[in-house]
Design an enzyme around this catalytic site. Sequence first.
Site, PDB file in Angstrom:
ATOM      1  CE  LYS A   1      -1.700   1.545   4.053  1.00 46.03           C
ATOM      2  NZ  LYS A   1      -1.326   2.953   4.238  1.00 46.03           N
ATOM      3  CG  ASN A   2       2.514   2.776   3.521  1.00 50.72           C
ATOM      4  OD1 ASN A   2       1.335   3.060   3.333  1.00 50.72           O
ATOM      5  ND2 ASN A   2       3.053   2.657   4.723  1.00 50.72           N
TER       6      ASN A   2
ATOM      7  CB  CYS B   1      -4.202  10.547  12.570  1.00 56.34           C
ATOM      8  SG  CYS B   1      -2.584   9.843  12.711  1.00 56.34           S
TER       9      CYS B   1
ATOM     10  NE  ARG C   1       1.159  10.097  10.648  1.00 55.48           N
ATOM     11  CZ  ARG C   1       0.768   9.012   9.980  1.00 55.48           C
ATOM     12  NH1 ARG C   1      -0.329   8.404  10.320  1.00 55.48           N
ATOM     13  NH2 ARG C   1       1.497   8.542   8.995  1.00 55.48           N
ATOM     14  N   PRO C   2       2.607  16.438  11.809  1.00 56.71           N
ATOM     15  CG  PRO C   2       4.425  17.634  12.624  1.00 56.71           C
ATOM     16  CD  PRO C   2       3.606  16.394  12.880  1.00 56.71           C
ATOM     17  CB  ILE C   3       2.500  18.268   6.287  1.00 55.63           C
ATOM     18  CG1 ILE C   3       1.491  19.420   6.430  1.00 55.63           C
ATOM     19  CG2 ILE C   3       1.791  16.933   6.284  1.00 55.63           C
ATOM     20  CD1 ILE C   3       0.768  19.732   5.133  1.00 55.63           C
ATOM     21  CG  ASP C   4       6.953  20.725  10.326  1.00 59.69           C
ATOM     22  OD1 ASP C   4       6.452  19.586  10.339  1.00 59.69           O
ATOM     23  OD2 ASP C   4       7.997  21.007  10.939  1.00 59.69           O
TER      24      ASP C   4
ATOM     25  CG  ASP D   1       3.685   1.398   9.551  1.00 57.39           C
ATOM     26  OD1 ASP D   1       3.365   2.234  10.413  1.00 57.39           O
ATOM     27  OD2 ASP D   1       3.704   1.664   8.329  1.00 57.39           O
TER      28      ASP D   1
ATOM     29  NE  ARG E   1      -6.500   4.245   6.328  1.00 56.99           N
ATOM     30  CZ  ARG E   1      -5.468   4.582   7.095  1.00 56.99           C
ATOM     31  NH1 ARG E   1      -5.613   4.685   8.391  1.00 56.99           N
ATOM     32  NH2 ARG E   1      -4.286   4.839   6.577  1.00 56.99           N
TER      33      ARG E   1
HETATM   34  C1  UD1 Z   1       4.841   6.929   6.529  1.00 58.34           C
HETATM   35  C2  UD1 Z   1       3.978   5.714   6.346  1.00 58.34           C
HETATM   36  C3  UD1 Z   1       3.484   5.195   7.690  1.00 58.34           C
HETATM   37  C4  UD1 Z   1       4.678   4.949   8.628  1.00 58.34           C
HETATM   38  C5  UD1 Z   1       5.582   6.186   8.700  1.00 58.34           C
HETATM   39  C6  UD1 Z   1       6.860   5.938   9.464  1.00 58.34           C
HETATM   40  C7  UD1 Z   1       2.977   6.084   4.168  1.00 58.34           C
HETATM   41  C8  UD1 Z   1       1.765   6.419   3.390  1.00 58.34           C
HETATM   42  N1  UD1 Z   1       2.864   6.074   5.494  1.00 58.34           N
HETATM   43  O1  UD1 Z   1       4.052   7.946   7.137  1.00 58.34           O
HETATM   44  O2  UD1 Z   1       2.788   3.968   7.474  1.00 58.34           O
HETATM   45  O3  UD1 Z   1       4.189   4.653   9.915  1.00 58.34           O
HETATM   46  O4  UD1 Z   1       5.959   6.602   7.371  1.00 58.34           O
HETATM   47  O5  UD1 Z   1       7.570   4.887   8.904  1.00 58.34           O
HETATM   48  O6  UD1 Z   1       4.007   5.779   3.619  1.00 58.34           O
HETATM   49  N2  UD1 Z   1       7.241  14.656  10.755  1.00 58.34           N
HETATM   50  C9  UD1 Z   1       7.304  16.004  11.090  1.00 58.34           C
HETATM   51  N3  UD1 Z   1       7.054  16.930  10.096  1.00 58.34           N
HETATM   52  C10 UD1 Z   1       6.763  16.558   8.814  1.00 58.34           C
HETATM   53  C11 UD1 Z   1       6.727  15.186   8.495  1.00 58.34           C
HETATM   54  C12 UD1 Z   1       6.981  14.260   9.485  1.00 58.34           C
HETATM   55  O7  UD1 Z   1       7.553  16.372  12.236  1.00 58.34           O
HETATM   56  O8  UD1 Z   1       6.555  17.442   7.970  1.00 58.34           O
HETATM   57  C13 UD1 Z   1       7.516  13.636  11.811  1.00 58.34           C
HETATM   58  C14 UD1 Z   1       6.296  12.765  12.114  1.00 58.34           C
HETATM   59  O9  UD1 Z   1       5.395  13.380  13.022  1.00 58.34           O
HETATM   60  C15 UD1 Z   1       6.953  11.521  12.661  1.00 58.34           C
HETATM   61  C16 UD1 Z   1       8.246  11.414  11.843  1.00 58.34           C
HETATM   62  O10 UD1 Z   1       8.481  12.723  11.329  1.00 58.34           O
HETATM   63  O11 UD1 Z   1       7.273  11.696  14.003  1.00 58.34           O
HETATM   64  C17 UD1 Z   1       8.189  10.432  10.696  1.00 58.34           C
HETATM   65  O12 UD1 Z   1       7.005  10.612   9.972  1.00 58.34           O
HETATM   66  P1  UD1 Z   1       6.901  10.336   8.397  1.00 58.34           P
HETATM   67  O13 UD1 Z   1       8.029   9.479   7.945  1.00 58.34           O
HETATM   68  O14 UD1 Z   1       6.687  11.621   7.692  1.00 58.34           O
HETATM   69  O15 UD1 Z   1       5.549   9.481   8.327  1.00 58.34           O
HETATM   70  P2  UD1 Z   1       4.538   9.459   7.122  1.00 58.34           P
HETATM   71  O16 UD1 Z   1       5.276   9.731   5.864  1.00 58.34           O
HETATM   72  O17 UD1 Z   1       3.339  10.290   7.454  1.00 58.34           O
END
Ligand code: UD1
Length: 420
Positions: free
Chosen positions: A22-23, A116, A121-124, A307, A399
Amino acid sequence: MDYLRIIGNQRLKGEVAISGAKNAALPLIAATILAKNEVKISNLPAVQDIKTLLKLLENLGASHSFRDNTATIDTSSLASTIATYDIVRTMRASILVLGPLLARFGHCEVSLPGGCAIGQRPIDLHLKALEQMGATISIKSGYVIAEAPQGLHGARIIFDKVTVTGTENILMAAALAKGETTIINAAKEPEVIQLCEELQKAGVEIEGIGQNEIRIVGTDREPLQFLDIHVIPDRIEAGTYLCAGAITQSSITLQNVNPHHLEAVLVKFQQMGYGLDTDETSITIHPASTITPISITTSEYPGFPTDMQAQFMALSLLAEGTSIIEERLFENRFMHVSELRRFGADIKLKGNIATIIGPTKLYGADVMATDLRASSALVLAGLAAQGQTNVHRIYHLDRGYEAIEKKLGALGAKIFRLRE
Ligand code: UD1
């Protein structure tokens, strides 16, 4: 609403075919936004998240067909650049359209994914990197509004944290940007590697695939000609089925799997006393004579995946002694603990460290799924428990796990999908 009923304490046997990841599939589907041709993607898992992303592309104006685990996607007629709240709120990974939409159209609006069940889970980091590539970004009425009327340009991006979808978003944005982008502290997950490889086959110059530092030379908005794509096997689904074999002390074989992607997980099974036979595309797990307690710390690939944390917590309930699990990636990823306690689990939580005192005699219970992987831990506990378990709210499970009751049923589990 559907729920799963499990009559536990049954041995499993036989073989199970692992679905596509899926990922890996999600970023590959998002990458079709960059394509000039119709793209064929096979080995797609028939799970809700994939259908959600296809629906999102359809809402933007793309067309697709999806049958027999193969989709053909044509984004040439894509007209809208607005990913709306009603879709993004059901799946955070919808944020994967941000990079490619902005790179192709120079404008997009994507609903801001909220926190969630497993954390904020920010996207900054995604947004900062796009700004470095020339985008102007604002947040208005719950939407990320991104503009780059002249197109994106290459940049040197240093991620503060390793982010999987962040790296993927920037890879896709960089593919159509003008000039060279370097991503430092890039994610190395097999799913990220497949995205790099498919972009490379589509003509993008990429170096450093699978390494800390990736260098991408963009096409300056020239769309890409993708080849047919076959999605890699799902290492998390595979790890979950290995846990199903392990928790029921059964010998089962996984087919269509890549053991190299599961190294950190396989080591943990071995440390717990389970036997493993692997070849290039299959893994067989054998019962342990004594289930040894385990110590796990989650980390980025190639470390132990977050995961798989919930599933190993379920497994460690049967270990002869005290196991320790430390969650390093997400601040709230222990929602399954209170549900596992309903089976009789003795788990102590302190911050991001769980101490699991085994062995526990598990008894079936009514439990509630809270997120995707937590749900699979409850199914695993149900397989090992004495008596009947009902796992409610399995839309989380749907999902990411294709036909879980059919696959487990074929292995001999007594598991049924029912309606509340
Ligand atoms: C992806 C996977 C999810 C997995 C995770 C970690 C997909 C669709 N999902 O999620 O199944 O659990 O990787 O292996 O592939 N973070 C920030 N700012 C950001 C982005 C991330 O602070 O802009 C932090 C997150 O809160 C977390 C860490 O970085 O603590 C890693 O998160 P990230 O690798 O981004 O997870 P996802 O890509 O959302």
